[in-house]
Scaffold this active site. Structure first.
Site, mmCIF file in Angstrom:
data_model
loop_
_atom_site.group_PDB
_atom_site.id
_atom_site.type_symbol
_atom_site.label_atom_id
_atom_site.label_comp_id
_atom_site.label_asym_id
_atom_site.label_seq_id
_atom_site.Cartn_x
_atom_site.Cartn_y
_atom_site.Cartn_z
ATOM 1 N N ASP A 65 -20.960 -89.992 -11.636
ATOM 2 C CA ASP A 65 -20.448 -91.182 -12.291
ATOM 3 C C ASP A 65 -21.615 -92.129 -12.536
ATOM 4 O OD1 ASP A 65 -20.806 -92.035 -9.647
ATOM 5 O OD2 ASP A 65 -19.040 -93.327 -9.662
ATOM 6 N N TYR A 67 -24.400 -95.187 -12.663
ATOM 7 C CA TYR A 67 -24.990 -96.088 -11.675
ATOM 8 C C TYR A 67 -24.128 -97.344 -11.580
ATOM 9 C CZ TYR A 67 -29.235 -93.224 -12.260
ATOM 10 O OH TYR A 67 -30.140 -92.192 -12.319
ATOM 11 N N PHE A 78 -27.957 -89.934 -15.261
ATOM 12 C CA PHE A 78 -29.258 -90.068 -14.603
ATOM 13 C C PHE A 78 -30.213 -91.037 -15.306
ATOM 14 C CE2 PHE A 78 -27.779 -85.820 -13.269
ATOM 15 C CZ PHE A 78 -27.770 -86.010 -11.900
ATOM 16 N N HIS A 188 -28.178 -81.252 -5.469
ATOM 17 C CA HIS A 188 -28.328 -82.506 -6.210
ATOM 18 C C HIS A 188 -29.724 -83.084 -5.976
ATOM 19 C CE1 HIS A 188 -27.488 -86.652 -7.503
ATOM 20 N NE2 HIS A 188 -26.477 -86.129 -8.181
#
Length: 224
Positions: A65, A67, A78, A188
């Site tokens: 989701d 920031y 990202f 991740h």
């Protein structure tokens, strides 16, 4: 009912855009924006799709989701606007980019050039409340983005999918296709998991090798 124009994606997602759950989702997000701060800005909610139309998709990097701190979310997984401090996950992505391809460290974290070159940077949830990670995760966004992933799996061109972390990897069943596909799974890039196999996974060179093997041009991963 609010009408959403997703450009070339609209015909692929028309059934979702007209569905009652989607209208309810947009209404709930609108109410949250009226009551407080929601990221990314409203005009950037669907930027990942409008920045990378379906015919240009060559790779997909799936995030979770947006920031949730001020000034960071810009509608691409990202990515942060130029001049913003790099979040830890993005810093680790750039470290792996350098290790994999030998490219220099970018001057900032804006990944828009990747989106413009066919890398769709999609979060599975497209909005979030300020300071509250995953706060919109159960609102219906995942039904919509699952439909986006299914539409991408049906595209005729070769596409590489990058699934970082367990949440992203749950989407793998949606990616079945008769067209050439590459699905890369790794931990991740967050500091909590990056040393468990993200570093050294070499996704960027693998994507380019796959594209070239299937008669496509490699992605130019360079950033300013």
């Amino acid at each position: 009912m609010q009408v959403i124009d997703l450009g070339a994606w609209t015909p692929y997602l028309e059934q979702e855009l007209r569905a009652p759950y989607f209208a309810a989702l947009l209404q709930r997000v609108g109410a949250a924006r009226a009551a407080g701060t929601v990221y990314p800005p409203e005009e950037r909610t669907f930027f990942a799709l409008t920045a990378t139309p379906p015919e240009r998709v060559r790779a997909v990097i799936l995030g979770q989701d947006p920031y949730h701190e001020p000034g960071q979310a810009m509608g691409l997984a990202f990515s942060v606007p130029q001049g913003e401090r790099l979040p830890p996950s993005l810093r680790n992505i750039f470290t792996e980019l350098h290790t994999d391809l030998g490219l220099p460290q970018p001057s900032g974290g804006d990944l828009t050039p990747w989106a413009e070159r066919g890398v769709l940077l999609l979060n599975t949830v497209l909005t979030v409340g300020r300071g509250a990670a995953n706060s919109h995760a159960a609102w219906g966004w995942q039904r919509f983005t699952d439909a986006v992933l299914a539409a991408m799996a049906a595209l005729p061109q070769p596409v590489a999918f990058v699934l970082w972390g367990s949440q992203a990897q749950k989407k793998r069943p949606l990616l079945q296709s008769a067209a050439p596909r590459l699905v890369l799974c790794a931990p991740h890039p967050s500091p909590l998991s990056s040393y468990r196999g993200f570093f050294g996974s070499r996704p960027f060179s693998q994507i380019n090798a796959f594209l070239q093997e299937n008669g496509e041009q490699p992605v130019d991963w360079r950033l300013p």
